[in-house]
Design a protein around this motif. Structure first.
Motif, PDB file in Angstrom:
ATOM      1  N   GLY A 788       0.798  -1.226   0.000  1.00  0.00           N
ATOM      2  CA  GLY A 788       0.000   0.000   0.000  1.00  0.00           C
ATOM      3  C   GLY A 788       0.819   1.257   0.000  1.00  0.00           C
ATOM      4  O   GLY A 788       0.270   2.344  -0.227  1.00  0.00           O
ATOM      5  N   LEU A 789       2.111   1.193   0.265  1.00  0.00           N
ATOM      6  CA  LEU A 789       2.987   2.357   0.294  1.00  0.00           C
ATOM      7  C   LEU A 789       4.121   2.178  -0.699  1.00  0.00           C
ATOM      8  O   LEU A 789       4.574   1.044  -0.921  1.00  0.00           O
ATOM      9  N   PRO A 790       4.610   3.249  -1.297  1.00  0.00           N
ATOM     10  CA  PRO A 790       5.780   3.122  -2.190  1.00  0.00           C
ATOM     11  C   PRO A 790       6.990   2.615  -1.402  1.00  0.00           C
ATOM     12  O   PRO A 790       7.290   3.134  -0.321  1.00  0.00           O
ATOM     13  N   GLN A 791       7.610   1.605  -1.951  1.00  0.00           N
ATOM     14  CA  GLN A 791       8.761   0.987  -1.290  1.00  0.00           C
ATOM     15  C   GLN A 791       9.910   0.891  -2.282  1.00  0.00           C
ATOM     16  O   GLN A 791       9.704   0.605  -3.477  1.00  0.00           O
ATOM     17  N   LYS A 792      11.133   1.113  -1.760  1.00  0.00           N
ATOM     18  CA  LYS A 792      12.314   1.049  -2.613  1.00  0.00           C
ATOM     19  C   LYS A 792      12.938  -0.337  -2.516  1.00  0.00           C
ATOM     20  O   LYS A 792      13.112  -0.865  -1.419  1.00  0.00           O
ATOM     21  N   GLU A 866      11.344   2.131  -7.301  1.00  0.00           N
ATOM     22  CA  GLU A 866      10.267   2.297  -6.329  1.00  0.00           C
ATOM     23  C   GLU A 866       9.052   1.538  -6.838  1.00  0.00           C
ATOM     24  O   GLU A 866       8.609   1.754  -7.986  1.00  0.00           O
ATOM     25  N   VAL A 867       8.511   0.659  -6.012  1.00  0.00           N
ATOM     26  CA  VAL A 867       7.360  -0.161  -6.396  1.00  0.00           C
ATOM     27  C   VAL A 867       6.270   0.043  -5.368  1.00  0.00           C
ATOM     28  O   VAL A 867       6.514   0.503  -4.238  1.00  0.00           O
ATOM     29  N   LEU A 868       5.042  -0.317  -5.790  1.00  0.00           N
ATOM     30  CA  LEU A 868       3.885  -0.202  -4.906  1.00  0.00           C
ATOM     31  C   LEU A 868       3.082  -1.478  -5.001  1.00  0.00           C
ATOM     32  O   LEU A 868       2.657  -1.865  -6.103  1.00  0.00           O
ATOM     33  N   CYS A 869       2.887  -2.127  -3.861  1.00  0.00           N
ATOM     34  CA  CYS A 869       2.083  -3.349  -3.815  1.00  0.00           C
ATOM     35  C   CYS A 869       0.673  -2.957  -3.392  1.00  0.00           C
ATOM     36  O   CYS A 869       0.478  -2.382  -2.300  1.00  0.00           O
TER      37      CYS A 869
END
Length: 1245
Positions: A788-792, A866-869
């Motif tokens: 749910g949050l942008p993660q590197k 940066e990805v977002l699940c």
């Protein structure tokens, strides 16, 4: 034997001595009976019971019968036991009264007076009765008994047994034999009594004399003669063990005095034994008693050697009588060594070589004495007992005693050995006469001793004798024979670790090899000696120079002498750089060797080479280091010094370590500590032979086999290296061109024309050259990844053997559940290169392309994306998608992770790489930070929906724009009761949201709801809000029944009281008309009439405040029409006073056996019937049961047997939450106590 001859015979100290028995009276009568008496007396043994608790012994008694003379009786102070008469006999055959009175009686009186005067009480009178004496004097003959009675009355008043009658001794009759047996028994008994009494008195006097040894004037020689007298008596009685004890006690007493003298405690009588030694003729063992030396001891003129010689000769004689000849050899060896030490302690002057002559003669004398009493087979079988004497004699003869003074001190040869050609005297005299004879005898003795040592397995001793022979041959100028013996001795010294003997023996071997012109062997030994720290620096330099100057002495310059590396230098450590000992092909790998040079000076090495064995290892292409990584320190191999130059342990004999333990000697009486020491528990392992194997340091004994270094490309090589004494570091550059495994095998150092070779490097040392495939990995930049949050995430590319060219790109398949967020600036870092490279990222509908910067092989390229699940909302899953490679994409499923309370989601991505035709599948695990729950709440007909959001992560969030919508019914309104627009959701905390459901016409039975909210971490601004959705469905939300209860006090009472029955009235009301589903369900059972349904009610109190009296549950038939009501009356009793909550009331559906199972309701509403045998008909007829308690889900009412047979049974089904509303759920009623009596206690003082 005639008495006259016995009178003239002097007492000679021989083994033929017998106890003296005097004979008085009729000598002719005794002479006639002497032969029979002497023969029969020793035939039967007698038990001799001795004093002081000593064990009894059986002895055969003999006697030396002599004519009685007063001179034989012991004088005052005479301590001689051999001349002591132990028994006195008076012989008579008188049977005439007149003769008895006139002559015999007076003779007896004189005999008795003489005995009484000298204090002798051991006597007996023997009266012989024959037929001849009876016939001769018939007129005056009295009965024999009257003569015996007269003698007994005259002489034996209190000792009647001292008069014995011997009847017809010369006749062969039973009466005569009985008379002889009685006489012999009496004589044996009296003799034993005399022995016990006189020997006991003698021992007491001897003990008293010994206790006076601390007084001035006490003489050991005098005491020696006294105790030897006791030994003579025991020997005379053939008690050789007791006789030996006497001599051993004398030996111990004298030894103690000598030791005390050495410690400073002197005795006056020892001065006579400190006189210079004038005679060294050796032991004399061929005589039972050496009277010459005994007389010298008696006169106090004996020397130390005389006393020791005489004492040992007596011990030897007794040991041979006891058939213990091998103990003689053991004692002899101890005697010879002890005598040498005692002479030094007493500071006795001895001519140089005289003591060696005495030892040599004594050794041979003992050996000849043993040979005389043992056959050759016994000698061969017991040579272990005699070999020590042979070796000792050889050692003494090796001193070359060639002086005239020694010949003079030998004296004349003894008469016993004059006729013997091989007597010790003749051998020594011949050896002292000429060099040739000396060498002949010395070699004869040496070889005899060596053969005996080998025969009994004592190889160490044999080699020690051989070493002495080697020194003998060296003096003779025969180095060839000397080297053979020295090499044998060196084996023992090296195997057992004797450092100094090894050094000394090697020097002797080097001398022999130099004389024999054994070049390689000499250089090998010289190298060992050059590195031997036991030698002086000058000596070590000399032997080192022998090696360094060898090429100048050699005429053939092409000749190479091969020696062992272990004698020149030791490989102590090997270290790889890098430490992993694993590099890619073409990389630089350095090998650093540490050599400990054993030479005392600097040595220039022309070439140092390490040969390498190459193995193409297909399994080693993944970059796994080998060899050195198994060591405690990565990249470093430490070599064991004991076997580094020999090989693996299988070819070397490694000795076990010492296992020591403490041993204590404690007193048995008070457990006090007497002594303590150390004992080795594994002596059998430490002292075992190593001759069947090679010694642990093979190059130390013989030259190693020649090992050639194979010339080739795979080789470590350095030129012109200077080795300083001690540790030296040498660095090689290892070949790494071809992938595979490289093993170091041999090491060779060239010093001029000499090569020092280490044939095997052990433990095995390897390094690996690998060819690595490119590897792409992806990992989170920080843990954990939150959905749910942008993660590197970090992408790491190990290029391996592949060269990344311009235009190469990674193709990532896009997914709806994890999109790759666009970035304005994305850079990549390449290891070993300075600076950053910009990445070009292009995205399309299905693929994201990442252009890679150029990178050389075996480098690392890193970049971040940066990805977002997307958090799944619980909606229906769309159809499966397909990846770029055509594979079906399976949507990720959430699951519970055992290590965290958060729900995990695995996201897989497919990446196409330019170096492979296959796609690379990578996975990332995301964690959902929230857990969401919903619930339906009712207040009469009013409905409320509550949503609980729980933060299970470690991050604090802000929630905003919380909404709840219903998707299917537009007329339905959800009114928010939440006042805050933004709420703080801390970690491990929850937020509850509430909405009221409002409707216009009818409330739908099923609601499709969607909960949505925006959230962001507390540390970020509002622009970072991300949506969160949660979908759920509510079914059967309409309230069907309401339940009201009233509790009334008993008649005449205003309030309920505890312990008094009260009435509970329960009213069940139908609120709505039946829905289509209900009508369809009930139509299966009721065909005619109004539609009804059956309900089951139960009143129970889990808190034990109420007691339900009578029926607690029952069946209710309810019409399926609105406002239908049913009332039930139940009696209850309050158990406590106060405001008590109403009992719990449950209402459940009763489904007949024909009804189908609709759904599986909540497991918290289960009905369990106490009476499982109730049937449907029974429940219809009887409106209630006595005890039905609700504990679980749907439960059939009936017997277990019927259920097992497959018969359909009626069952109970709970209503869904919200279908039944209990108005009295939280009500309370006031209950007063049963009595209103109050007692107050007041104490007044």
């Amino acid at each position: 034997i005639h008495m006259a001859c016995q009178e003239e015979k002097p007492i000679i100290y021989t083994m033929e001595n017998k106890p003296i028995v005097t004979c008085a009276g009729d000598q002719g009568l005794f002479t006639s009976l002497y032969t029979s008496l002497a023969q029969q007396l020793p035939r039967e043994p007698m038990e001799w019971r001795r004093t002081y608790g000593r064990a009894p012994k059986m002895i055969h008694l003999e006697a030396n019968f002599v004519q009685f003379k007063e001179e034989l009786l012991p004088k005052e102070g005479n301590k001689a036991l051999l001349t002591f008469p132990f028994l006195h006999i008076y012989w008579t055959d008188c049977c005439d009264t007149e003769m008895y009175k006139s002559s015999v009686k007076e003779d007896m009186i004189r005999w008795q007076n003489s005995l009484r005067t000298h204090g002798s009480t051991d006597w007996v009178i023997i009266v012989v009765e024959t037929n001849d004496t009876k016939k001769k004097n018939k007129t005056n003959i009295l009965p024999r008994s009257s003569i015996v009675d007269k003698i007994r009355s005259d002489f034996c008043n209190k000792q009647s047994d001292r008069c014995v009658v011997l009847s017809d001794p010369l006749k062969d009759s039973s009466r005569s034999q009985e008379s002889w047996n009685s006489l012999l028994l009496k004589l044996r008994t009296l003799l034993l009594m005399s022995f016990t009494k006189n020997l006991g008195r003698f021992e007491d006097e001897m003990r008293t004399l010994r206790e006076k040894r601390t007084q001035p004037g006490w003489s050991f020689c005098e005491y020696f003669m006294v105790q030897e007298e006791l030994a003579f008596v025991f020997e005379m009685l053939q008690q050789f063990e007791d006789a030996l004890v006497q001599y051993d006690e004398l030996d111990a007493l004298f030894t103690q005095y000598v030791l005390n003298f050495g410690a400073g405690d002197t005795a006056n009588w020892l001065g006579s034994f400190c006189a210079p030694v004038r005679n060294w003729s050796g032991l004399l063992l061929r005589r039972p008693i050496d009277m010459e030396k005994r007389d010298g001891i008696q006169r106090g003129e004996a020397s130390l050697l005389d006393l020791r010689s005489y004492l040992f000769s007596r011990q030897c004689t007794l040991l041979i009588f006891l058939q213990r000849p091998w103990e003689v050899t053991q004692r002899a060896l101890e005697l010879l060594h002890n005598c040498v030490q005692e002479l030094r302690l007493l500071e006795v002057q001895v001519l140089e070589g005289a003591l060696d002559c005495w030892v040599f003669l004594s050794c041979l004398e003992v050996l000849h004495r043993i040979e005389g009493c043992c056959d050759p087979a016994q000698l061969a079988a017991n040579c272990s007992h005699t070999v020590g004497l042979w070796a000792y004699a050889t050692d003494k003869l090796s001193l070359r005693l060639l002086t005239v003074d020694l010949l003079a001190g030998l004296g004349d040869e003894r008469p016993e050995t004059v006729n013997s050609l091989q007597s010790p005297y003749k051998k020594l005299k011949e050896a002292l006469s000429s060099v040739e004879a000396f060498e002949r005898h010395y070699l004869e003795l040496s070889h005899a001793a060596m053969e005996m040592y080998r025969a009994i397995g004592r190889l160490r001793s044999a080699r020690l004798v051989g070493k002495s022979l080697a020194e003998f041959y060296m003096r003779k100028g025969d180095p060839e024979r000397a080297e053979t013996f020295l090499q044998e001795a060196l084996k023992s010294y090296v195997s057992e670790g004797w450092s100094l003997p090894v050094t000394h023996t090697r020097r002797q071997i080097a001398e022999c090899q130099k004389l024999l012109d054994k070049t390689e062997a000499y250089l090998q030994t010289s190298a060992l000696l050059a590195g031997d720290v036991n030698l002086t620096t000058e000596e070590r330099k000399h032997f080192c120079q022998e090696i360094l100057s060898f090429p100048g002495k050699s005429g053939d310059k092409s000749h190479k002498v091969t020696l062992s590396m272990g004698v020149f230098a030791q490989l102590t450590q090997l270290q790889f750089h890098p430490a992993t000992a694993s590099v890619h092909s073409g990389a630089v790998l350095q090998v650093e060797l540490t050599l400990r040079c054993l030479m005392p000076v600097s040595v220039r090495i022309q070439q140092l080479v390490a040969s390498i064995h190459f193995d193409v290892d297909h399994g080693g292409t993944h970059g796994r280091p080998k060899g050195a990584q198994k060591q405690p320190h990565p990249g470093t191999v430490v070599f064991n010094q004991s076997n580094s130059s020999v090989g693996p342990p299988s070819s070397a004999v490694t000795g076990p370590s010492l296992e020591l333990d403490e041993i204590q000697d404690r007193s048995p009486s008070d457990n006090s500590l007497n002594s303590t020491g150390v004992i080795c528990k594994n002596t059998h392992l430490l002292m075992r032979r190593h001759d069947s194997n090679s010694p642990p340091d093979t190059p130390n004994c013989i030259s190693p086999p020649t090992v050639a270094i194979k010339e080739g490309a795979q080789m470590l090589k350095v030129q012109d290296v200077i080795l300083e004494p001690g540790n030296n570091s040498i660095t090689f550059t290892a070949p790494s061109g071809q992938p595979g495994t490289y093993t170091l095998r041999q090491l060779c150092a060239t010093v001029g024309e000499v090569q020092f070779i280490l044939p095997h490097i052990y433990p095995s040392v390897q390094y690996e050259v690998y060819s690595q495939e490119p590897q792409l990995t992806v990992e989170p930049l920080s843990e954990p990844l939150l959905a749910g949050l942008p993660q590197k995430v970090k992408f790491t590319l190990l290029t391996g053997h592949y060269t990344v060219k311009k235009g190469d790109a990674l193709q990532l398949s896009n997914t709806e559940t994890m999109p790759i967020l666009p970035s304005t600036s994305c850079t990549a870092q390449i290891s070993k290169l300075v600076g950053e490279s910009t990445l070009s990222i292009q995205s399309s509908e299905k693929v994201t392309s990442i252009s890679l910067p150029p990178a050389p092989p075996y480098h690392t390229l890193e970049f971040q994306l940066e990805v977002l699940c997307i958090i799944p909302s619980g909606a229906d899953r769309p159809a499966n998608e397909r990846l770029t490679n055509g594979e079906v994409r399976h949507r990720p499923r959430s699951y519970s992770h055992p290590d965290t309370p958060m729900t995990a989601i695995d996201q897989r991505m497919s990446i196409d790489c330019p170096w492979s035709i296959y796609s690379t599948l990578l996975a990332l695990t995301f964690y959902i930070p929230f857990k969401t729950k919903h619930s339906l709440l009712s207040a009469g007909n009013r409905k409320y929906i509550q949503v609980c959001v729980q933060n299970v992560s470690d991050v604090n969030f802000t929630l905003a724009e919380v909404k709840l919508i219903e998707k299917q019914h537009a007329s339905l309104e959800l009114q928010s009761l939440n006042t805050k627009t933004q709420q703080l959701l801390c970690c491990k905390h929850s937020v509850f949201c509430l909405w009221e459901v409002r409707w216009k016409d009818d409330l739908p039975s099923c609601l499709q709801c969607v909960f949505s909210a925006n959230f962001c971490p507390l540390s970020q601004d509002t622009s970072a809000y991300k949506p969160f959705h949660y979908q759920f469905q509510l079914e059967r939300v309409t309230t069907l029944y309401s339940v009201r209860a009233e509790i009334s006090p008993p008649a005449g009472e205003q309030y309920c009281r505890s312990g008094v029955l009260c009435g509970l009235e329960m009213c069940i009301t139908r609120l709505t008309e039946p829905a289509e589903g209900e009508i369809a369900e009930e139509s299966k059972t009721d065909t005619d009439g109004p539609k009804t349904t059956k309900l089951m009610y139960e009143v129970a109190d889990s808190s034990s405040n109420w007691a339900v009296c009578g029926k607690s549950s029952g069946m209710v038939v309810m019409p399926m029409t609105a406002s239908a009501t049913h009332r039930v009356q139940i009696e209850v009793m309050p158990l406590f006073a106060g405001h008590l909550p109403f009992p719990k009331i449950k209402v459940l559906k009763y489904l007949p056996h024909t009804a189908a199972v609709a759904i599986q309701p909540d497991t918290d509403s289960c009905v369990e019937n106490d009476s499982l045998s109730l049937l449907d008909k029974t429940l219809d007829d009887q409106g209630d049961t006595a005890s039905i308690r609700s504990r679980g889900s749907i439960h059939s009412v009936g017997s277990g047997d019927q259920q097992q047979k497959g018969a359909a049974m009626p069952r109970l089904e709970p209503f869904s939450p919200g279908q039944v509303f209990n108005h009295s759920h939280a009500r309370q009623v006031l209950v007063l106590p049963a009595t209103d009596d109050h007692i107050m206690e007041v104490n007044a003082t």
